[in-house]
Design an enzyme around this catalytic site. Structure first.
Site, mmCIF file in Angstrom:
data_model
loop_
_atom_site.group_PDB
_atom_site.id
_atom_site.type_symbol
_atom_site.label_atom_id
_atom_site.label_comp_id
_atom_site.label_asym_id
_atom_site.label_seq_id
_atom_site.Cartn_x
_atom_site.Cartn_y
_atom_site.Cartn_z
ATOM 1 N N TYR A 104 -0.671 2.082 15.968
ATOM 2 C CA TYR A 104 -1.421 2.006 14.711
ATOM 3 C C TYR A 104 -2.778 2.661 14.895
ATOM 4 C CZ TYR A 104 -2.037 0.923 9.987
ATOM 5 O OH TYR A 104 -2.235 1.102 8.641
ATOM 6 N N ARG A 157 -3.990 8.817 0.414
ATOM 7 C CA ARG A 157 -5.231 8.431 1.114
ATOM 8 C C ARG A 157 -4.838 7.760 2.423
ATOM 9 N NH1 ARG A 157 -6.365 4.635 3.248
ATOM 10 N NH2 ARG A 157 -7.020 2.958 1.876
ATOM 11 N N LYS A 175 3.027 0.294 10.182
ATOM 12 C CA LYS A 175 2.780 -1.041 9.626
ATOM 13 C C LYS A 175 3.979 -1.948 9.850
ATOM 14 C CE LYS A 175 -1.222 -1.155 7.561
ATOM 15 N NZ LYS A 175 -2.196 -1.878 6.779
ATOM 16 N N GLU A 246 0.709 0.991 0.270
ATOM 17 C CA GLU A 246 -0.133 1.345 1.409
ATOM 18 C C GLU A 246 -0.681 2.760 1.275
ATOM 19 O OE1 GLU A 246 -0.530 -0.952 3.882
ATOM 20 O OE2 GLU A 246 -2.003 0.417 4.728
ATOM 21 N N ASP A 247 -1.970 2.884 1.404
ATOM 22 C CA ASP A 247 -2.633 4.190 1.469
ATOM 23 C C ASP A 247 -2.334 5.098 0.270
ATOM 24 O OD1 ASP A 247 -3.774 3.228 3.714
ATOM 25 O OD2 ASP A 247 -3.029 4.747 5.084
ATOM 26 N N ASP A 269 -2.021 -3.691 0.491
ATOM 27 C CA ASP A 269 -2.707 -4.139 1.697
ATOM 28 C C ASP A 269 -4.126 -3.589 1.799
ATOM 29 O OD1 ASP A 269 -2.590 -5.635 4.135
ATOM 30 O OD2 ASP A 269 -2.722 -3.707 5.152
ATOM 31 N N ASP A 270 -4.333 -2.384 1.312
ATOM 32 C CA ASP A 270 -5.684 -1.803 1.403
ATOM 33 C C ASP A 270 -6.670 -2.602 0.569
ATOM 34 O OD1 ASP A 270 -4.850 0.535 2.935
ATOM 35 O OD2 ASP A 270 -3.725 0.990 1.127
ATOM 36 N N GLY A 304 -14.303 1.601 -3.092
ATOM 37 C CA GLY A 304 -12.903 1.923 -3.349
ATOM 38 C C GLY A 304 -12.028 0.692 -3.236
ATOM 39 N N ALA A 306 -10.718 -0.841 -0.560
ATOM 40 C CA ALA A 306 -11.110 -1.839 0.435
ATOM 41 C C ALA A 306 -12.355 -2.589 -0.031
ATOM 42 C CB ALA A 306 -11.342 -1.162 1.782
ATOM 43 N N ASN A 409 -11.540 3.446 9.015
ATOM 44 C CA ASN A 409 -10.597 3.923 10.033
ATOM 45 C C ASN A 409 -10.311 5.403 9.835
ATOM 46 O OD1 ASN A 409 -10.077 1.393 11.245
ATOM 47 N ND2 ASN A 409 -8.656 0.875 9.617
ATOM 48 N N ASN A 454 -6.596 -5.280 9.330
ATOM 49 C CA ASN A 454 -5.742 -6.166 8.537
ATOM 50 C C ASN A 454 -4.410 -6.480 9.199
ATOM 51 O OD1 ASN A 454 -5.563 -3.505 7.894
ATOM 52 N ND2 ASN A 454 -5.799 -3.791 5.688
#
Ligand code: NAD
Length: 552
Positions: A104, A157, A175, A246-247, A269-270, A304, A306, A409, A454
């Site tokens: 990860y 993203r 993930k 995700e992303d 999750d973000d 954003g 997060a 990250n 996370n």
């Protein structure tokens, strides 16, 4: 849950002995016993020596340590996952601290940037817009029919690296590996998905080896239709499966979450997982500062998914502690790419509006810190170095123990390094970062900063949700997860500078979080099973352990 399968070739429906060597869920490699080799017809197709799982782990680690770059280590581990999942997960779980930064963040970011170049075997499912109308048919052919968790990206993203198109597939794969390693979700229950809607990344479009759709991202109605088809295809094939977004780029992320959160079992999750891990970090940090959450003033860099996700959960937690939502929101402030988010600014995105307060506008973060006098700063901007020396020094002047969370990250995007945080605050910062940093020694004291990743949250949340068959995912589950995570931070952890528990405890941490989340599901009437007497034991028995099946 162990795989002590007692299944001969006929019982498992496998026709060719070679399937046992080539199916990564069945393969034991040199660990097939003499009697299994006899029963399965494997004599001659393996080196004659019989080895144990432990022997194999040694061999893997020897090879792993021979690799000279993190990307090579990543490629090596992905190949192992393709060959032998039991061995892969045994290695990951036994060496989690060394393996997490490879499978990860940060290495997965590099892997995604190089994905089309390092590509070996396909994993998961790609839904490309050219396959529109066929998503359900494609899912119908997925060989594992008991899928319970899907992690999906559209690659827009990826971490803080931007649009990586179909090459974002490394993220759902990574993930889900953590779902299994940290949360004990059986690998066959996991499905990584990438929705390839094209890419606006010009470098990728010009890269001859790029393996995704070579056109700009489709948008608007056409995009929404694809997403809708994906959601429907999942409901048809794997009804009730948890879908983790995700992303995604933040416009789609917020929109899709709001569109589907009450319709299916889903979370982002973000937005929500990050919020939970950051809130847990704040709860732990407050044990050091001796202050209450409701007395905090938090300035976020980055407004954003997060950042505003964290603020939304902080507001939930503050209202839980007695503030009104409006009072709680007044304690959260944002700086985005254009400066302080204030009411007088025009055309603010809707997710920023609740935090657009009446105040003088300041374009620079340092001026904002001086003007607002926050107790905590949280970075979720993907802008490296934005927590500058003067910003950190100002925080140290304002607070005995300033809270500094640099969550972006991968490491290259972090708002500051651990060393910078400690040096500029004379070792007084309560610091955590999104990607790991080495311990820092300052004037004889060593700080071991925690990783506000996370990965502490989503495996446990997912385990809790699927264990009780929750119909929907609600924000209170993430509050419960944050409280559970924070409660597992010991005084010794705090003393060594970490506001998170050691990663090696992650299975127990995830189990406890799963129990808290399942408990919340029962309390809110979202669970679809009767509540078991011993919930902890019930969930524990569902957790996958990498143990070889026994073929009799
Ligand atoms: P996002 O694209 O939704 O938001 C980024 C925000 O940063 C936007 O509001 C943008 O305006 C702002 N920004 C850009 N340039 C800026 C600048 N110069 N100054 C101030 N703000 C600026 O992305 P996101 O999903 O919110 O993720 C942001 C970062 O957080 C990423 O690096 C991501 O990897 C990281 N993240 C970390 C974790 C974790 O577990 N630690 C979890 C999720 C996201």
């Amino acid at each position: 849950m162990t795989d002590k399968v007692t299944s001969g070739r006929r019982a498992s429906g496998i026709s060719n002995c070679m399937d046992y060597l080539h199916d990564p869920l069945l393969n034991k490699g040199t660990a097939f016993t003499e009697s299994e080799r006899e029963v399965l017809g494997l004599h001659g197709f393996l080196p004659p020596g019989v080895q144990t799982l432990e022997d194999q782990v040694l061999r893997v680690m020897e090879n792993f340590n021979r690799k000279t770059s993190d990307l090579e280590k990543y490629i090596f581990l992905m190949a192992l996952q393709d060959r032998n999942q039991t061995l892969f997960y045994r290695v990951i779980m036994d060496h989690l601290e060394a393996m997490m930064p490879i499978i990860y963040t940060p290495t997965v970011g590099l892997a995604c940037q190089e994905y089309s170049h390092i590509f070996r075997r396909p994993k998961g499912v790609f839904f490309a817009c050219k396959n529109k109308g066929r998503f359900s048919e494609i899912l119908g052919k997925w060989p594992k029919r008991d899928v319970r968790i899907i992690v999906v990206t559209d690659g827009e993203r990826i971490l803080g690296l931007g649009d990586l198109g179909a090459a974002g597939m490394g993220i759902p794969i990574g993930k889900l590996s953590l779902y299994t390693a940290c949360g004990g979700i059986h690998p066959s229950w996991c499905l990584p998905v990438t929705i390839d809607v094209g890419t606006n990344n010009v470098d990728l479009l010009h890269d001859p080896l790029y393996f995704g759709m070579r056109h700009p991202r489709i948008q608007g109605e056409a995009y929404d239709e694809l997403m809708e088809e994906f959601i429907d295809a999942v409901q048809e094939n794997f009804p009730g499966a948890l879908i983790q977004f995700e992303d995604f780029g933040n416009t789609n992320a917020f929109r899709l979450l709001n569109k589907y959160r009450d319709r299916i079992c889903t979370f982002n999750d973000d937005i929500q997982g990050t919020a939970s891990v950051a809130l847990a970090g704040l709860f732990s940090a407050l044990r050091i500062t001796g202050k209450k959450l409701i007395d905090q003033k938090i300035v976020f860099l980055g407004a954003g998914e997060a950042g505003t996700g964290i603020a939304d959960l902080v507001v939930t937690a503050m209202t839980d502690e007695g503030l009104s939502p409006a009072e709680a929101r007044e304690r959260c402030w944002f700086v985005d790419s254009k400066g302080l988010v204030v009411r007088s600014r025009e055309k603010l995105a809707s997710h920023k509006l609740p935090y657009a307060h009446d105040h003088d506008y300041h374009p620079y973060f340092l001026d904002v810190v001086k003007a607002l006098k926050p107790t905590a700063i949280i970075g979720a901007s993907s802008q490296p170095g934005r927590f500058t020396g003067p910003v950190l020094a100002a925080m140290a002047e304002l607070n005995e123990r300033p809270i500094v969370l640099a969550l972006s990250n991968p490491t290259s995007c972090s708002e500051c390094t651990a060393k910078e945080a400690y040096v500029w605050t004379n070792g007084r910062a309560v610091f955590a970062s999104g990607s790991p940093f080495e311990p820092v020694t300052l004037e004889g004291k060593t700080f071991e900063p925690g990783q506000g990743n996370n990965a502490y949250i989503f495996p446990g949340v997912g385990l809790g949700i699927i264990s009780c068959g929750a119909r929907h995912v609600i924000n209170e589950m993430f509050l419960a997860a944050a409280q559970s995570l924070a409660s597992q931070v010991s005084e010794a952890d705090l003393h060594r500078g970490s506001i998170y528990p050691p990663l090696k405890q992650i299975r127990q941490v995830s189990l406890n979080i799963a129990v808290a989340v399942a408990e919340m599901s029962f309390e809110k009437g979202l669970a679809t099973i009767p509540r078991p007497g011993d919930l902890t034991q019930f969930i524990r028995t569902k957790m996958y352990e990498p143990v070889y099946p026994v073929y009799a």
